[in-house]
Design an enzyme around this catalytic site. Sequence first.
Site, PDB file in Angstrom:
ATOM      1  CB  THR A 221      -0.872  -0.001   1.290  1.00 33.37           C
ATOM      2  OG1 THR A 221      -1.927  -0.956   1.137  1.00 33.37           O
ATOM      3  CG2 THR A 221      -1.512   1.342   1.599  1.00 33.37           C
ATOM      4  NE  ARG A 249      -9.343  -7.296   1.165  1.00 30.80           N
ATOM      5  CZ  ARG A 249      -8.309  -6.507   1.439  1.00 30.80           C
ATOM      6  NH1 ARG A 249      -7.951  -5.578   0.577  1.00 30.80           N
ATOM      7  NH2 ARG A 249      -7.629  -6.634   2.562  1.00 30.80           N
ATOM      8  N   GLY A 251     -10.421  -3.285   1.368  1.00 32.90           N
ATOM      9  CA  GLY A 251      -9.533  -3.371   2.533  1.00 32.90           C
ATOM     10  C   GLY A 251      -9.711  -2.202   3.481  1.00 32.90           C
ATOM     11  CG  ASP A 252      -6.384  -1.353   6.008  1.00 31.17           C
ATOM     12  OD1 ASP A 252      -6.144  -1.999   4.963  1.00 31.17           O
ATOM     13  OD2 ASP A 252      -5.504  -0.750   6.644  1.00 31.17           O
ATOM     14  CB  THR A 272       0.747  -0.609   4.863  1.00 30.60           C
ATOM     15  OG1 THR A 272       1.050  -1.774   4.079  1.00 30.60           O
ATOM     16  CG2 THR A 272       1.926  -0.332   5.794  1.00 30.60           C
ATOM     17  N   GLY A 273      -1.026  -3.238   5.670  1.00 30.26           N
ATOM     18  CA  GLY A 273      -0.977  -4.572   6.264  1.00 30.26           C
ATOM     19  C   GLY A 273      -2.242  -5.342   5.936  1.00 30.26           C
ATOM     20  N   GLY A 275      -5.548  -5.967   5.712  1.00 23.55           N
ATOM     21  CA  GLY A 275      -6.640  -5.018   5.870  1.00 23.55           C
ATOM     22  C   GLY A 275      -7.764  -5.482   6.757  1.00 23.55           C
TER      23      GLY A 275
HETATM   24  N1  ASP Z   1      -3.958  -2.797   3.763  1.00 21.86           N
HETATM   25  C1  ASP Z   1      -4.059  -3.169   2.386  1.00 21.86           C
HETATM   26  C2  ASP Z   1      -5.361  -3.886   2.175  1.00 21.86           C
HETATM   27  O1  ASP Z   1      -5.690  -4.732   2.962  1.00 21.86           O
HETATM   28  C3  ASP Z   1      -2.945  -4.024   1.911  1.00 21.86           C
HETATM   29  C4  ASP Z   1      -1.589  -3.728   2.474  1.00 21.86           C
HETATM   30  O2  ASP Z   1      -1.338  -2.656   2.969  1.00 21.86           O
HETATM   31  O3  ASP Z   1      -0.723  -4.583   2.429  1.00 21.86           O
HETATM   32  O4  ASP Z   1      -6.009  -3.642   1.200  1.00 21.86           O
END
Ligand code: ASP
Length: 353
Positions: A221, A249, A251-252, A272-273, A275
Site C-alpha cells: 500500500t 473485496r 480493505g482498510d 498498511t498490512g 486489511g
Molecule cells: N492494507 C491493504 C489492504 O488490505 C494491503 C496492504 O497494505 O498490504 O487492502
Amino acid sequence: MCWRSKSLAVVALLAATAFNQTQSQEGSTKNPATSETMQTNQKKFGLVIHGGAGTIDRSRMTPEAEREYRAGLERALAAGYEILKRGGSSLDATEAAVRLLEDDPHFNAGKGAVFTSAGTNELDAAIMDGNTLKAGTVASLKHIRNPVSLARLVMERSGHVMMDGEGAEVFAKENGVQLVDQKYFFTQERWNALQKIKEAEKSGGAGAKKFVITDQDRHGTVGAVALDRQGNLAAATSTGGTTNKRAGRIGDSPIIGGGTYANNATCAVSATGDGEYFIRATVAHDLSALIEYRGMKLEEAAQTVLDKVAKLGGSGGLIAIDAKGNMALPFNTSGMYRGHVDLDGKFVVEIYK
Ligand code: ASP
C-alpha cells in the site's frame, strides 16, 4: 535501527530552514534546530510516507532494486516537502506524494496494483483533512490512474464520503478525470505473484511443490501523513489491496478510522498490512482516540494499536504524525518501505528494521 525502539519525539519537526526573520529573533538565544524552539514556532511542518509493509525479502533485494525503491520514496518525499516548504497545505502534500507512489510500478497502488483472483485490478484510496474532519474515499476502482485524487474529488465535490466501483468512475468522468484501460495496471511481477499464490492454493499433500509466498507477493500500500505550516494535519492512503483478493473485496485503506484518519486535535495516520485485521482493530481511529481520550503519546499509541492488530493475528505497519510534529513509523513485518524528512530537511528513507 528499529523504529519501534526509537524515540522520534525530537526528529519530528522540519522547519529548521523555515524560520523567518521575526521568528528567529524571537528565539534568538536558541538553536533554531532544537525542538524546544520549534514548539513555539507556528511554521513547523512535517511529512512521513510509506510504500507498504509488503517488502521484498531482504535476502532477495538486489542493490539495483533497492536503489529503485529508495528513489521512488525520495521522489514522493520531495514532492510533498516542496509543497509544505512553500506554505502549501498538508492535503496537497499528501495527495502529491501518494500520486507519485501510485505512478511508480514498484508499489502496490495505482500502476503497480496487485491482481484479484479474477485477474483484474481493483483500487482503493482515501484522503482526510484533519482540520475539518472531512474525508473522501473510493473503493473497487478499475479505471482510475490516481485513486487518491478521485478520493479528494469525492471529499470536495460529491457531498459524500465514500464511493465505489462504476458509480465512482461515472463521478470521475463527470469531473474531468480520464479513465484508463485495465491494461494500464498490468505488471509482470504482480501477475507472477498471482500465479504463484494460485499454484500454492492448488498444490498440497506430500511431495507437492512448495511455494514460498512472501509479504511482497501478498500485499502493499502507499500512504502519506503531513503537518503543514498552518497546523493542519492530513492523511492519504492508496492501495491495490491484497493479491488474489476476491473481486469486490475492500480493505482498510479507504475505511476512515481503519487504515486512514486525520484530526488536528490528535494526529494523522495511514496504515498498511492485512486489511481485514486493521478494519477490525479500527487502527487509525483507535490511535487518535488513545491520544484524545487517554492523553497517550503518539509513539506509544501507535505501538498499542499495532499490538492490537498482532493479537488478532494480523501484521503490517503504519505511519503517523501528530499536531506537534512528532512522528511514529512502527511495523511488525520484516520491513516497511518508508521515509520522512528530518530536522535539516534531509530525506530519510528506510526499508528494513
Ligand atoms: N492494507 C491493504 C489492504 O488490505 C494491503 C496492504 O497494505 O498490504 O487492502
